[in-house]
Design an enzyme around this catalytic site. Structure first.
Site, short mmCIF file in Angstrom:
data_model
loop_
_atom_site.label_atom_id
_atom_site.label_comp_id
_atom_site.label_asym_id
_atom_site.label_seq_id
_atom_site.Cartn_x
_atom_site.Cartn_y
_atom_site.Cartn_z
N VAL A 1 22.22 -139.80 -139.76
CA VAL A 1 21.15 -140.73 -140.15
C VAL A 1 20.35 -140.14 -141.31
CG1 VAL A 1 18.93 -141.73 -139.39
CG2 VAL A 1 20.92 -141.79 -137.85
N VAL A 2 19.94 -138.88 -141.15
CA VAL A 2 19.06 -138.26 -142.15
C VAL A 2 19.75 -138.15 -143.50
CG1 VAL A 2 17.91 -136.07 -142.76
CG2 VAL A 2 17.64 -137.04 -140.46
N ARG A 3 20.99 -137.66 -143.49
CA ARG A 3 21.64 -137.44 -144.78
C ARG A 3 22.06 -138.75 -145.45
NH1 ARG A 3 24.47 -131.45 -144.15
NH2 ARG A 3 22.47 -130.42 -143.96
N THR B 1 17.68 -146.83 -123.80
CA THR B 1 17.28 -146.78 -125.21
C THR B 1 17.55 -148.12 -125.88
OG1 THR B 1 17.91 -144.46 -125.18
CG2 THR B 1 17.60 -145.47 -127.35
N ASP C 1 27.55 -141.09 -120.13
CA ASP C 1 28.08 -142.03 -119.13
C ASP C 1 29.13 -143.00 -119.68
OD1 ASP C 1 26.13 -140.85 -117.58
OD2 ASP C 1 24.69 -142.48 -117.80
N HIS D 1 23.85 -131.72 -114.06
CA HIS D 1 23.36 -131.65 -115.44
C HIS D 1 24.12 -130.65 -116.31
CE1 HIS D 1 20.00 -133.69 -113.48
NE2 HIS D 1 19.67 -134.14 -114.67
N GLY E 1 18.71 -139.49 -121.49
CA GLY E 1 19.44 -138.24 -121.26
C GLY E 1 20.06 -137.74 -122.55
N ARG F 1 52.25 -134.75 -97.78
CA ARG F 1 53.25 -134.52 -98.83
C ARG F 1 53.44 -133.05 -99.13
NH1 ARG F 1 51.10 -139.25 -101.33
NH2 ARG F 1 49.91 -138.06 -102.85
N MET G 1 28.64 -136.77 -113.06
CA MET G 1 27.57 -137.72 -113.43
C MET G 1 28.18 -139.04 -113.90
SD MET G 1 24.45 -135.77 -115.27
CE MET G 1 23.09 -135.22 -114.26
O1 F6P Z 1 22.46 -141.14 -118.37
C1 F6P Z 1 22.81 -139.79 -118.44
C2 F6P Z 1 22.61 -139.11 -117.11
O2 F6P Z 1 23.00 -137.77 -117.25
C3 F6P Z 1 23.32 -139.77 -115.94
O3 F6P Z 1 24.68 -139.43 -115.87
C4 F6P Z 1 22.51 -139.27 -114.78
O4 F6P Z 1 22.57 -140.15 -113.67
C5 F6P Z 1 21.11 -139.23 -115.34
O5 F6P Z 1 21.25 -139.15 -116.75
C6 F6P Z 1 20.27 -138.10 -114.84
O6 F6P Z 1 19.00 -138.28 -115.34
P1 F6P Z 1 17.87 -137.16 -115.39
O7 F6P Z 1 18.28 -136.15 -116.42
O8 F6P Z 1 16.65 -137.90 -115.77
O9 F6P Z 1 17.84 -136.53 -114.03
#
Ligand code: F6P
Length: 323
Positions: free
Chosen positions: A25-27, A107, A129, A253, A13, A213, A171
């Site tokens: 990394v590149v620089r 990864t 996450d 997303h 993701g 409350r 997420m």
């Molecule tokens: O790992 C990042 C993440 O956004 C999670 O929070 C979520 O469960 C998953 O990827 C969603 O994956 P995809 O983009 O493959 O639907």
């Protein structure tokens, strides 16, 4: 080991701040006289041998952009022998002496598999996450949190006006970090996370207590990783009398598409460059993250296949503050 050419890829993701890490990394590689090569679309692109040189200008103007310049992918092939062998064949064909992989748990698991086969590889933790073992915070988590908070602040406005309860699903896969932090920073009445099994009856009682409350609304931040997510929870809540009408909002997303926060730009720049410094010291098969405000390395063997859970102290704070 003499490094002349180093590859960099982003996988899984996308997370805000990945571009800052690529740039770091590149620089840092160019600064050492190394030749950086960008691999397109993560391990999937590596398996297919898709790489091209990156100059300092190629990574100009990207630090403020979300997503990843290199593209990303989920690459289930990396779990198997054939995929890993194909990735190593590409490494040889592209004449890479080392590789930096930027991403989350999947990864790091892929990186570990290649490290075990002898590749000089370093991982940089980057996922919204914040569930990668061995570091305090991953690139992208704080930016994604800001998106969740913006949604929560807006939902509170309408929730108060109509005296409703909202279940806001964020997420985080199997980790409750984003939910708990959004709950604390958003002043939620409750949080539901995978780390602590919570029954619908308990959530109903939290909402009822807010009603008793005299609160104008109740807001529960739900991690997507609880069984069935917020929708299933709402269906079960329909059977209870909570005082409030219940609605569900799933942010999904949208959280991944944030512009990187200042923190994520710095974290990405810092750990991206540190990955190169680590390789230059002759250290590899590690993840390079930040713990206690210092760069630290953790063996990939201790990171791969693990998920870091949210710290119970944050859960306790969320509970105490939700009165
Ligand atoms: O790992 C990042 C993440 O956004 C999670 O929070 C979520 O469960 C998953 O990827 C969603 O994956 P995809 O983009 O493959 O639907």
């Amino acid at each position: 080991m003499q490094i002349r050419r180093v590859g960099v890829l982003t996988s899984g993701g996308d997370a805000p701040g990945m571009n800052a890490a690529i740039r770091g990394v590149v620089r840092a590689a160019l600064d050492r006289g190394w030749e950086p090569l960008g691999i397109a679309d993560g391990f999937a692109g590596l398996i297919e041998g898709r790489g091209s040189p990156l100059t300092d200008r190629d990574v100009g103007g990207i630090i403020q952009r979300g997503g990843t310049l290199l593209g990303s992918a989920r690459a289930p092939a990396m779990l198997g022998d054939a995929g890993q062998a194909a990735a190593l064949a590409s490494v040889a064909r592209l004449q890479l002496d080392a590789l930096v992989t930027i991403g989350g748990n999947g990864t790091h698991t892929g990186a570990h598999a290649l490290a075990r086969r002898g590749l000089a590889i370093v991982g940089v933790p980057s996922t919204i996450d914040n569930d990668v073992a061995g570091c305090d915070i991953t690139i992208g988590a704080t930016s994604a949190l800001e998106v969740a908070l913006e949604a929560i602040d807006r939902l509170k406005v309408t929730a108060s006006s109509l005296h409703r309860a909202f279940l806001v699903e964020v997420m985080g896969r199997d980790c409750g970090y984003l939910a708990v932090m959004a709950g604390i920073a958003g002043g939620a009445e409750g949080v539901a996370v995978p780390e602590v099994p919570t029954t619908p009856e308990q959530v109903a009682e939290t909402i009822c207590a807010a009603y008793r409350r005299g609160k104008a609304h109740a807001l529960i931040v739900v991690a997507e990783g609880i069984p069935g997510g917020a929708e299933a929870l709402a269906r079960r809540l329909a059977e209870s009398k909570t005082g409030f009408d219940v609605r569900v909002t799933r942010i999904g997303h949208v959280q991944r598409g944030a512009e990187p926060s200042a923190f994520d730009r710095i974290l990405g720049s810092w750990t991206g460059a540190a990955a190169i410094d680590t390789l230059a010291r002759g250290t590899h098969a590690v993840s390079v993250g930040v713990t206690g405000n210092r760069v630290c390395t953790t063996p990939l063997a201790d990171v791969a296949g693990r998920t870091k859970a949210v710290d119970p102290a944050w859960l306790q704070l969320a509970r105490v503050l939700s009165r």
